[in-house]
Scaffold this motif. Structure first.
Motif, PDB file in Angstrom:
ATOM      1  N   TYR A 166       0.833  -1.197   0.000  1.00 51.27           N
ATOM      2  CA  TYR A 166       0.000   0.000   0.000  1.00 51.27           C
ATOM      3  C   TYR A 166       0.870   1.250   0.000  1.00 51.27           C
ATOM      4  O   TYR A 166       2.060   1.209   0.321  1.00 51.27           O
ATOM      5  N   ILE A 167       0.252   2.352  -0.408  1.00 54.45           N
ATOM      6  CA  ILE A 167       0.945   3.639  -0.492  1.00 54.45           C
ATOM      7  C   ILE A 167       0.185   4.637   0.366  1.00 54.45           C
ATOM      8  O   ILE A 167      -1.038   4.768   0.249  1.00 54.45           O
ATOM      9  N   GLU A 168       0.911   5.329   1.243  1.00 51.78           N
ATOM     10  CA  GLU A 168       0.320   6.342   2.119  1.00 51.78           C
ATOM     11  C   GLU A 168       0.967   7.691   1.843  1.00 51.78           C
ATOM     12  O   GLU A 168       2.124   7.753   1.413  1.00 51.78           O
ATOM     13  N   ASP A 169       0.226   8.779   2.111  1.00 54.27           N
ATOM     14  CA  ASP A 169       0.836  10.096   1.974  1.00 54.27           C
ATOM     15  C   ASP A 169       1.629  10.417   3.242  1.00 54.27           C
ATOM     16  O   ASP A 169       1.741   9.588   4.148  1.00 54.27           O
ATOM     17  N   VAL A 170       2.188  11.615   3.324  1.00 52.81           N
ATOM     18  CA  VAL A 170       3.069  11.959   4.444  1.00 52.81           C
ATOM     19  C   VAL A 170       2.306  12.154   5.756  1.00 52.81           C
ATOM     20  O   VAL A 170       2.915  12.329   6.806  1.00 52.81           O
ATOM     21  N   GLU A 171       0.965  12.127   5.693  1.00 53.22           N
ATOM     22  CA  GLU A 171       0.153  12.160   6.906  1.00 53.22           C
ATOM     23  C   GLU A 171      -0.309  10.759   7.300  1.00 53.22           C
ATOM     24  O   GLU A 171      -1.053  10.591   8.266  1.00 53.22           O
ATOM     25  N   GLY A 172       0.101   9.758   6.534  1.00 53.07           N
ATOM     26  CA  GLY A 172      -0.285   8.385   6.825  1.00 53.07           C
ATOM     27  C   GLY A 172      -1.591   7.961   6.186  1.00 53.07           C
ATOM     28  O   GLY A 172      -2.058   6.842   6.397  1.00 53.07           O
ATOM     29  N   ARG A 173      -2.211   8.841   5.379  1.00 53.30           N
ATOM     30  CA  ARG A 173      -3.511   8.524   4.787  1.00 53.30           C
ATOM     31  C   ARG A 173      -3.341   7.589   3.586  1.00 53.30           C
ATOM     32  O   ARG A 173      -2.463   7.789   2.753  1.00 53.30           O
ATOM     33  N   LEU A 174      -4.199   6.587   3.519  1.00 53.46           N
ATOM     34  CA  LEU A 174      -4.086   5.550   2.494  1.00 53.46           C
ATOM     35  C   LEU A 174      -4.493   6.086   1.125  1.00 53.46           C
ATOM     36  O   LEU A 174      -5.588   6.619   0.955  1.00 53.46           O
ATOM     37  N   LEU A 175      -3.597   5.927   0.142  1.00 53.81           N
ATOM     38  CA  LEU A 175      -3.859   6.381  -1.224  1.00 53.81           C
ATOM     39  C   LEU A 175      -4.135   5.208  -2.161  1.00 53.81           C
ATOM     40  O   LEU A 175      -5.073   5.242  -2.952  1.00 53.81           O
ATOM     41  N   TYR A 176      -3.302   4.193  -2.090  1.00 50.17           N
ATOM     42  CA  TYR A 176      -3.458   3.002  -2.931  1.00 50.17           C
ATOM     43  C   TYR A 176      -3.216   1.774  -2.062  1.00 50.17           C
ATOM     44  O   TYR A 176      -2.448   1.824  -1.106  1.00 50.17           O
ATOM     45  N   ARG A 177      -3.840   0.660  -2.449  1.00 49.03           N
ATOM     46  CA  ARG A 177      -3.557  -0.591  -1.744  1.00 49.03           C
ATOM     47  C   ARG A 177      -3.877  -1.754  -2.671  1.00 49.03           C
ATOM     48  O   ARG A 177      -4.690  -1.648  -3.596  1.00 49.03           O
ATOM     49  N   SER A 178      -3.211  -2.880  -2.430  1.00 51.99           N
ATOM     50  CA  SER A 178      -3.438  -4.074  -3.239  1.00 51.99           C
ATOM     51  C   SER A 178      -4.730  -4.754  -2.808  1.00 51.99           C
ATOM     52  O   SER A 178      -5.201  -4.577  -1.680  1.00 51.99           O
ATOM     53  N   ASN A 179      -5.304  -5.548  -3.710  1.00 49.84           N
ATOM     54  CA  ASN A 179      -6.503  -6.314  -3.363  1.00 49.84           C
ATOM     55  C   ASN A 179      -6.200  -7.307  -2.251  1.00 49.84           C
ATOM     56  O   ASN A 179      -7.035  -7.570  -1.390  1.00 49.84           O
ATOM     57  N   LYS A 180      -4.987  -7.865  -2.307  1.00 50.84           N
ATOM     58  CA  LYS A 180      -4.542  -8.756  -1.223  1.00 50.84           C
ATOM     59  C   LYS A 180      -4.133  -7.863  -0.056  1.00 50.84           C
ATOM     60  O   LYS A 180      -3.147  -7.141  -0.137  1.00 50.84           O
ATOM     61  N   GLU A 185       0.232  -4.619  12.484  1.00 47.02           N
ATOM     62  CA  GLU A 185       0.393  -3.697  13.613  1.00 47.02           C
ATOM     63  C   GLU A 185       0.432  -2.237  13.176  1.00 47.02           C
ATOM     64  O   GLU A 185       0.313  -1.335  14.008  1.00 47.02           O
ATOM     65  N   TRP A 186       0.595  -2.002  11.879  1.00 44.97           N
ATOM     66  CA  TRP A 186       0.633  -0.625  11.377  1.00 44.97           C
ATOM     67  C   TRP A 186      -0.728  -0.173  10.862  1.00 44.97           C
ATOM     68  O   TRP A 186      -1.174   0.930  11.145  1.00 44.97           O
ATOM     69  N   ARG A 187      -1.408  -1.020  10.106  1.00 45.71           N
ATOM     70  CA  ARG A 187      -2.665  -0.620   9.463  1.00 45.71           C
ATOM     71  C   ARG A 187      -3.695  -1.734   9.542  1.00 45.71           C
ATOM     72  O   ARG A 187      -3.376  -2.897   9.289  1.00 45.71           O
ATOM     73  N   ASN A 188      -4.933  -1.362   9.897  1.00 45.73           N
ATOM     74  CA  ASN A 188      -6.013  -2.354   9.907  1.00 45.73           C
ATOM     75  C   ASN A 188      -7.204  -1.931   9.053  1.00 45.73           C
ATOM     76  O   ASN A 188      -8.195  -2.640   8.974  1.00 45.73           O
ATOM     77  N   SER A 189      -7.111  -0.755   8.411  1.00 39.82           N
ATOM     78  CA  SER A 189      -8.209  -0.274   7.573  1.00 39.82           C
ATOM     79  C   SER A 189      -7.757  -0.160   6.124  1.00 39.82           C
ATOM     80  O   SER A 189      -6.649   0.298   5.837  1.00 39.82           O
ATOM     81  N   LEU A 190      -8.632  -0.595   5.211  1.00 41.17           N
ATOM     82  CA  LEU A 190      -8.318  -0.470   3.785  1.00 41.17           C
ATOM     83  C   LEU A 190      -9.128   0.643   3.126  1.00 41.17           C
ATOM     84  O   LEU A 190      -9.174   0.758   1.903  1.00 41.17           O
ATOM     85  N   LEU A 191      -9.759   1.506   3.945  1.00 38.42           N
ATOM     86  CA  LEU A 191     -10.542   2.610   3.396  1.00 38.42           C
ATOM     87  C   LEU A 191      -9.630   3.693   2.823  1.00 38.42           C
ATOM     88  O   LEU A 191      -8.608   4.044   3.421  1.00 38.42           O
ATOM     89  N   LEU A 192     -10.012   4.228   1.692  1.00 37.38           N
ATOM     90  CA  LEU A 192      -9.277   5.319   1.067  1.00 37.38           C
ATOM     91  C   LEU A 192      -9.173   6.496   2.034  1.00 37.38           C
ATOM     92  O   LEU A 192     -10.174   6.913   2.625  1.00 37.38           O
ATOM     93  N   PHE A 193      -7.950   7.017   2.222  1.00 34.33           N
ATOM     94  CA  PHE A 193      -7.623   8.156   3.086  1.00 34.33           C
ATOM     95  C   PHE A 193      -7.654   7.826   4.577  1.00 34.33           C
ATOM     96  O   PHE A 193      -7.487   8.723   5.406  1.00 34.33           O
ATOM     97  N   SER A 194      -7.872   6.562   4.955  1.00 33.68           N
ATOM     98  CA  SER A 194      -7.841   6.215   6.379  1.00 33.68           C
ATOM     99  C   SER A 194      -6.399   6.267   6.878  1.00 33.68           C
ATOM    100  O   SER A 194      -5.450   6.120   6.105  1.00 33.68           O
ATOM    101  N   VAL A 195      -6.227   6.494   8.186  1.00 35.74           N
ATOM    102  CA  VAL A 195      -4.886   6.603   8.768  1.00 35.74           C
ATOM    103  C   VAL A 195      -4.515   5.287   9.455  1.00 35.74           C
ATOM    104  O   VAL A 195      -5.380   4.457   9.735  1.00 35.74           O
ATOM    105  N   PRO A 196      -3.227   5.076   9.745  1.00 32.71           N
ATOM    106  CA  PRO A 196      -2.797   3.832  10.399  1.00 32.71           C
ATOM    107  C   PRO A 196      -3.416   3.661  11.779  1.00 32.71           C
ATOM    108  O   PRO A 196      -3.823   4.635  12.426  1.00 32.71           O
TER     109      PRO A 196
END
Length: 526
Positions: A166-180, A185-196
């Protein structure tokens, strides 16, 4: 190896190109010294020929024939030693080479073939070894592939390491992620723009940024339950995002380390390409919307309003709004592709809100249940599943867009108030609430409602009001209402008897049912 590389090697021997510069991109497969003029018998595709033209030193026609044959054989090029047996290359040959983009390079007479051959062959061997090495590289397929989108590039990386990317911006917000995707321990949400989910994610990102701002560090290896590389993406020397590349095998660790520069360069280029394409489409869709309104297209139209709480943070960040906006609009475009019979679609923003205008054939009859099911199915499996959607009624006059925009905005607001557990709101179901909201604030209406149901709402047994609401929701079916309230059928019967007595109303009378439903709706809105 290209002819341009051979020219670079030859430059130390004062080599220079005199014809066919555009052919410097030709690939060299072998190098041959011409000892006999019958090149048609031994020259082949990719051959770089070195010659002094000794066998044909006095025959310019034969020299021309040799060059013409090499061009026909798709040879890589020709290096000629001048000053020993021939002093110049005839104009006819130079003209032919220029026309065919066939490179002719000249070297001085005192250059020994062996010196030039040794260096060129050494380079050929090194590049051949590199190709073999590339083919055994885990990331060889990623390196060679041309991606149509960043999502495609991320999926390719995920397939290579068999893990989440997955790819996050400098605030930790999710921009892209794989289907898998697996929680860690870092991220549990796959929502667009969600934070770790990591409590110290801001501190960790600050630390990574400090380390990666140094030109020495190209990435950071973060050990843990799930090992990962954090790879920075930079624009004009400033970090704009981080690639999280998770792995679990030792050979993957070494392969990632060797390919960091290639991975981040390729991902960065793909993101920029995505963004440029978004700008192009955005301008085209803006023009298309204006054209549709002017032309008054003969279509059935639908306006959809999209709203996400996670999007709101970007509306005050002018510098980054477009970048994040385009990711959300890409998801909207993906959704539209799932909706049947759409002839044209325009996605646009107005006052920081996202809308989509869908145009259907003139005879289109909307199946609301089917449309809601399609949208719901898409949302459930997407990274924007937390999106609220309001759908207008079908309208024919395209110039009603502004009017319909106001309608879906109101429906969105009403839907969030009265049915916050739902995600999709339609005008046919909630449009009536626009009128109910207006009259609910009228003193006479409030007085009327209180007179009807105060005997229940002020009663010491608050379960009576809830029982009435559920009973009416179940269309007067006492058994289903009892099941929903988790009470015995006899208890339900006793409560209904008490409700009738307090209200002084027959609960089987349709007029009374309408009055009670109206009063309960008004009470709920207040």
């Amino acid at each position: 190896m290209k002819v341009s590389t051979a020219l670079d090697i030859g430059s130390r021997f004062k080599a220079e190109i005199i014809a066919g510069k555009k052919g410097l991109i030709r690939e060299i497969k072998t190098v041959e010294v011409m000892e006999v003029p019958e090149v048609e018998n031994w020259a082949r595709e990719g051959t770089l020929v070195i010659s002094s033209f000794y066998p044909v030193k006095d025959d310019s026609h034969q020299q021309y024939h040799i060059v013409k044959t090499l061009i026909h054989k798709n040879a890589a090029g020709l290096i000629v030693k001048l000053g020993r047996f021939v002093d110049w290359i005839p104009k006819e040959i130079i003209s032919l080479a220029e026309k065919s983009d066939f490179p002719i390079i000249i070297i001085p007479k005192d250059v020994a073939y062996i010196d030039l051959l040794t260096l060129i062959n050494r380079q050929l061997i090194e590049e051949a070894d590199k190709i073999v090495s590339d083919e055994h590289n885990l990331f060889y397929s990623f390196k060679k592939r041309v991606f149509e989108s960043t999502d495609e590039a991320v999926e390719c990386l995920s397939a290579i390491v068999s893990n989440s990317i997955y790819i996050e911006d400098v605030e930790g917000r999710l921009l892209y992620r794989s289907n898998k995707f697996s929680q860690d321990e870092w991220r549990n949400s796959l929502l667009l723009f969600s934070v770790p989910c990591n409590e110290n994610y801001r501190g960790a990102i600050t630390e990574w940024t400090k380390k990666l701002d140094s030109s020495i560090n190209h990435c950071i290896h973060v050990p843990g339950k799930r090992n990962r590389f954090v790879i920075p993406l930079k624009m004009k020397g400033k970090i704009i995002a981080f690639i999280h590349l998770i792995y679990h095998r030792k050979e993957q660790f070494h392969a990632i380390g060797m390919n960091v520069e290639m991975i981040k360069g390729k991902v960065y280029d793909t993101i920029i390409s995505d963004f440029m394409e978004f700008h192009r489409q955005r301008m085209a869709q803006s023009e298309q919307l204006e054209r549709l309104i002017v032309e008054e297209a003969d279509t059935q139209n639908l306006l959809i309003h999209f709203k996400r709480d996670l999007n709101q943070v970007f509306f005050s960040e002018n510098e980054s709004f477009l970048e994040h906006c385009f990711l959300f609009q890409k998801k909207i475009n993906d959704l539209i592709m799932e909706i049947a019979e759409v002839q044209r679609a325009v996605v646009f923003e107005k006052q920081f809100q996202s809308y989509a205008l869908l145009c259907f054939p003139r005879n289109y009859a909307m199946e609301k249940a089917e449309l809601k099911a399609t949208i719901s199915s898409f949302l459930n499996k997407s990274s924007i599943s937390d999106t609220y959607i309001a759908i207008s009624p079908l309208f024919h006059n395209i110039q009603e867009v502004d009017q319909q925009m106001n309608a879906v905005t109101k429906i969105m607001r009403i839907g969030e108030e009265i049915s916050p557990e739902e995600r999709i709101f339609t005008y046919d179901r909630l449009g009536i609430y626009e009128f109910l909201v207006k009259i609910s604030r009228e003193p006479l209406v409030q007085q009327y409602v209180n007179e009807i149901i105060n005997s229940l709402s002020l009663h010491s047994d608050q379960s009576l009001l809830e029982t009435l609401e559920v009973y009416l929701q179940e269309n007067g079916n006492a058994s289903r209402a009892a099941e929903k309230l988790f009470i015995h059928r006899r208890t339900m019967t006793n409560r209904l008897k008490r409700i009738r007595e307090l209200l002084g109303m027959d609960l089987d009378d349709s007029e009374n049912i309408f009055i009670l439903q109206f009063c309960l709706k008004i009470k709920g809105l207040n």
